[in-house]
Design a protein around this motif. Sequence first.
Motif, PDB file in Angstrom:
ATOM      1  N   ARG A 153      44.088  38.932  12.399  1.00  0.00           N
ATOM      2  CA  ARG A 153      43.493  37.932  13.299  1.00  0.00           C
ATOM      3  C   ARG A 153      44.359  36.604  13.237  1.00  0.00           C
ATOM      4  NH1 ARG A 153      37.103  39.157  11.905  1.00  0.00           N
ATOM      5  NH2 ARG A 153      36.996  41.141  13.119  1.00  0.00           N
ATOM      6  N   GLY A 154      44.781  36.117  14.317  1.00  0.00           N
ATOM      7  CA  GLY A 154      45.526  34.761  14.165  1.00  0.00           C
ATOM      8  C   GLY A 154      46.994  34.924  14.073  1.00  0.00           C
ATOM      9  N   VAL A 155      47.094  36.189  14.038  1.00  0.00           N
ATOM     10  CA  VAL A 155      48.805  36.547  13.908  1.00  0.00           C
ATOM     11  C   VAL A 155      49.460  36.330  15.135  1.00  0.00           C
ATOM     12  CG1 VAL A 155      50.637  38.555  13.495  1.00  0.00           C
ATOM     13  CG2 VAL A 155      48.568  38.148  11.851  1.00  0.00           C
ATOM     14  N   ILE A 156      48.694  36.759  16.232  1.00  0.00           N
ATOM     15  CA  ILE A 156      49.165  36.449  17.485  1.00  0.00           C
ATOM     16  C   ILE A 156      48.680  35.316  18.125  1.00  0.00           C
ATOM     17  CG2 ILE A 156      49.422  37.819  20.129  1.00  0.00           C
ATOM     18  CD1 ILE A 156      50.656  39.223  17.743  1.00  0.00           C
ATOM     19  N   GLN A 157      49.301  34.362  18.637  1.00  0.00           N
ATOM     20  CA  GLN A 157      49.067  33.081  18.807  1.00  0.00           C
ATOM     21  C   GLN A 157      48.600  33.146  20.334  1.00  0.00           C
ATOM     22  OE1 GLN A 157      51.684  30.139  17.623  1.00  0.00           O
ATOM     23  NE2 GLN A 157      51.850  30.748  15.402  1.00  0.00           N
ATOM     24  N   PRO A 158      47.988  31.999  20.748  1.00  0.00           N
ATOM     25  CA  PRO A 158      47.612  32.059  22.225  1.00  0.00           C
ATOM     26  C   PRO A 158      48.630  32.095  23.282  1.00  0.00           C
ATOM     27  CG  PRO A 158      46.142  30.429  21.070  1.00  0.00           C
ATOM     28  CD  PRO A 158      47.335  31.017  19.935  1.00  0.00           C
ATOM     29  N   ASP A 159      49.856  31.708  22.788  1.00  0.00           N
ATOM     30  CA  ASP A 159      51.291  31.759  23.664  1.00  0.00           C
ATOM     31  C   ASP A 159      51.942  33.142  23.507  1.00  0.00           C
ATOM     32  OD1 ASP A 159      52.005  31.438  21.079  1.00  0.00           O
ATOM     33  OD2 ASP A 159      53.506  29.702  21.535  1.00  0.00           O
ATOM     34  N   GLY A 160      51.296  34.136  22.608  1.00  0.00           N
ATOM     35  CA  GLY A 160      51.819  35.541  22.695  1.00  0.00           C
ATOM     36  C   GLY A 160      52.887  35.644  21.445  1.00  0.00           C
ATOM     37  N   ALA A 161      53.160  34.400  20.900  1.00  0.00           N
ATOM     38  CA  ALA A 161      53.886  34.476  19.775  1.00  0.00           C
ATOM     39  C   ALA A 161      53.489  34.991  18.340  1.00  0.00           C
ATOM     40  CB  ALA A 161      54.679  32.856  19.681  1.00  0.00           C
ATOM     41  N   VAL A 162      54.055  35.376  17.340  1.00  0.00           N
ATOM     42  CA  VAL A 162      53.860  35.638  16.112  1.00  0.00           C
ATOM     43  C   VAL A 162      53.902  35.000  15.157  1.00  0.00           C
ATOM     44  CG1 VAL A 162      53.946  37.615  14.222  1.00  0.00           C
ATOM     45  CG2 VAL A 162      54.431  38.047  16.696  1.00  0.00           C
ATOM     46  N   HIS A 163      52.631  34.550  14.413  1.00  0.00           N
ATOM     47  CA  HIS A 163      52.716  33.434  13.408  1.00  0.00           C
ATOM     48  C   HIS A 163      53.400  34.265  12.098  1.00  0.00           C
ATOM     49  CE1 HIS A 163      51.060  30.700  10.233  1.00  0.00           C
ATOM     50  NE2 HIS A 163      50.637  29.771  11.204  1.00  0.00           N
ATOM     51  N   ALA A 220      53.799  33.296   8.748  1.00  0.00           N
ATOM     52  CA  ALA A 220      53.054  33.399   7.395  1.00  0.00           C
ATOM     53  C   ALA A 220      52.092  34.443   7.395  1.00  0.00           C
ATOM     54  CB  ALA A 220      52.719  32.044   7.084  1.00  0.00           C
ATOM     55  N   ARG A 221      51.516  34.432   8.668  1.00  0.00           N
ATOM     56  CA  ARG A 221      50.167  35.341   8.800  1.00  0.00           C
ATOM     57  C   ARG A 221      50.644  36.931   8.911  1.00  0.00           C
ATOM     58  NH1 ARG A 221      45.723  32.366  12.524  1.00  0.00           N
ATOM     59  NH2 ARG A 221      45.536  30.448  10.727  1.00  0.00           N
ATOM     60  N   ALA A 222      51.776  36.997   9.453  1.00  0.00           N
ATOM     61  CA  ALA A 222      52.428  38.457   9.647  1.00  0.00           C
ATOM     62  C   ALA A 222      52.921  38.697   8.164  1.00  0.00           C
ATOM     63  CB  ALA A 222      53.483  38.269  10.690  1.00  0.00           C
ATOM     64  N   VAL A 223      53.593  37.869   7.234  1.00  0.00           N
ATOM     65  CA  VAL A 223      54.004  38.343   5.975  1.00  0.00           C
ATOM     66  C   VAL A 223      52.671  38.762   5.459  1.00  0.00           C
ATOM     67  CG1 VAL A 223      54.885  37.582   3.883  1.00  0.00           C
ATOM     68  CG2 VAL A 223      56.009  36.861   6.131  1.00  0.00           C
ATOM     69  N   GLY A 224      51.667  38.076   5.542  1.00  0.00           N
ATOM     70  CA  GLY A 224      50.457  38.594   4.730  1.00  0.00           C
ATOM     71  C   GLY A 224      49.952  39.967   5.067  1.00  0.00           C
ATOM     72  N   VAL A 225      50.016  40.259   6.477  1.00  0.00           N
ATOM     73  CA  VAL A 225      49.761  41.668   6.880  1.00  0.00           C
ATOM     74  C   VAL A 225      50.665  42.785   6.296  1.00  0.00           C
ATOM     75  CG1 VAL A 225      49.435  43.119   8.965  1.00  0.00           C
ATOM     76  CG2 VAL A 225      48.877  40.771   8.912  1.00  0.00           C
ATOM     77  N   CYS A 226      52.049  42.389   6.277  1.00  0.00           N
ATOM     78  CA  CYS A 226      52.947  43.343   5.618  1.00  0.00           C
ATOM     79  C   CYS A 226      52.739  43.474   4.312  1.00  0.00           C
ATOM     80  CB  CYS A 226      54.264  42.724   6.133  1.00  0.00           C
ATOM     81  SG  CYS A 226      54.826  42.702   7.720  1.00  0.00           S
ATOM     82  N   ALA A 227      52.431  42.415   3.544  1.00  0.00           N
ATOM     83  CA  ALA A 227      52.108  42.470   2.122  1.00  0.00           C
ATOM     84  C   ALA A 227      50.880  43.548   1.771  1.00  0.00           C
ATOM     85  CB  ALA A 227      51.897  41.157   1.707  1.00  0.00           C
ATOM     86  N   PHE A 228      49.812  43.314   2.601  1.00  0.00           N
ATOM     87  CA  PHE A 228      48.684  44.070   2.487  1.00  0.00           C
ATOM     88  C   PHE A 228      49.108  45.495   2.750  1.00  0.00           C
ATOM     89  CE2 PHE A 228      45.136  46.304   4.431  1.00  0.00           C
ATOM     90  CZ  PHE A 228      44.221  46.068   3.523  1.00  0.00           C
ATOM     91  N   GLY A 229      49.867  45.998   3.730  1.00  0.00           N
ATOM     92  CA  GLY A 229      50.414  47.264   4.049  1.00  0.00           C
ATOM     93  C   GLY A 229      51.171  47.770   2.855  1.00  0.00           C
ATOM     94  N   VAL A 230      52.089  46.931   2.441  1.00  0.00           N
ATOM     95  CA  VAL A 230      52.945  47.464   1.139  1.00  0.00           C
ATOM     96  C   VAL A 230      52.086  47.701   0.011  1.00  0.00           C
ATOM     97  CG1 VAL A 230      54.734  46.894  -0.638  1.00  0.00           C
ATOM     98  CG2 VAL A 230      55.175  46.430   1.827  1.00  0.00           C
TER      99      VAL A 230
END
Length: 249
Positions: free
Chosen positions: A77-87, A89-99
Amino acid sequence: LLEVAREEAQLTAQSFLPLSVGLAAVVLYLRLPLRAVARRPVPLGLARVLFGLYTFYVGIKLGLLPMGRNGGARLVRGVIQPDGAVHPARAVGVCAFGVLTIGACQMIEPDLLVLGSQAERLSAGRVPKMRLGATVAAGCGLGTVIGIVKVLLNLPLLPILLALYTLALALTYKQDDFLVGLAWDAAGTSTGSITVPLILALGLGIAEQVGAAEGGAPEYSPLGPLGILGCASAAPICTVLVWFRGMSL
């Protein structure tokens, strides 16, 4: 809870039935005396298998699947910004959780534990079980990150898989046969009974949130999370070949 218990009991019975039929066929083919088969270790062993399989299915349904799906959905949530861009820092958090999550599950994967024990024995200790497990877990986590990025950016799967397997084939060239077989067999452990449900649930949770953020855009594929498992299966081949590269067995 009662509904889950009933569903998993049916699934356990369906899974256990082929084992029972196969065991009965072996007994009849070998003409084993029923007195020997009916001894305590055999029925007790079958009962333990049945109980273990049932508790495992219940644990997957009540624990791993909700954790992966809810964790992926909340983190993205919040990774995809309203303009469609990827945030970033938050994307790094999602990847760290996956790893961390997938890597930890991979370390206790029964298939990997068996492979590690056999590899350590056959190599006379030159391929330690724990080191192999950590290498495969790192590869599985890395592949999961690649798959998560693929879902977040809605990238095509084919070029990613081609790149991963091309790298794996290049690393295989002029390697020791034992190491080659070990590395490619290690890919199969990433599709074990613990890791697969968690990867699929994690990918589904991420994909649902990405699809909602994209507003149901037609270019977004609802089958996106299915590619994460493919990436997670290919990456361990590369990590094992790199880590043990040059080892003569």
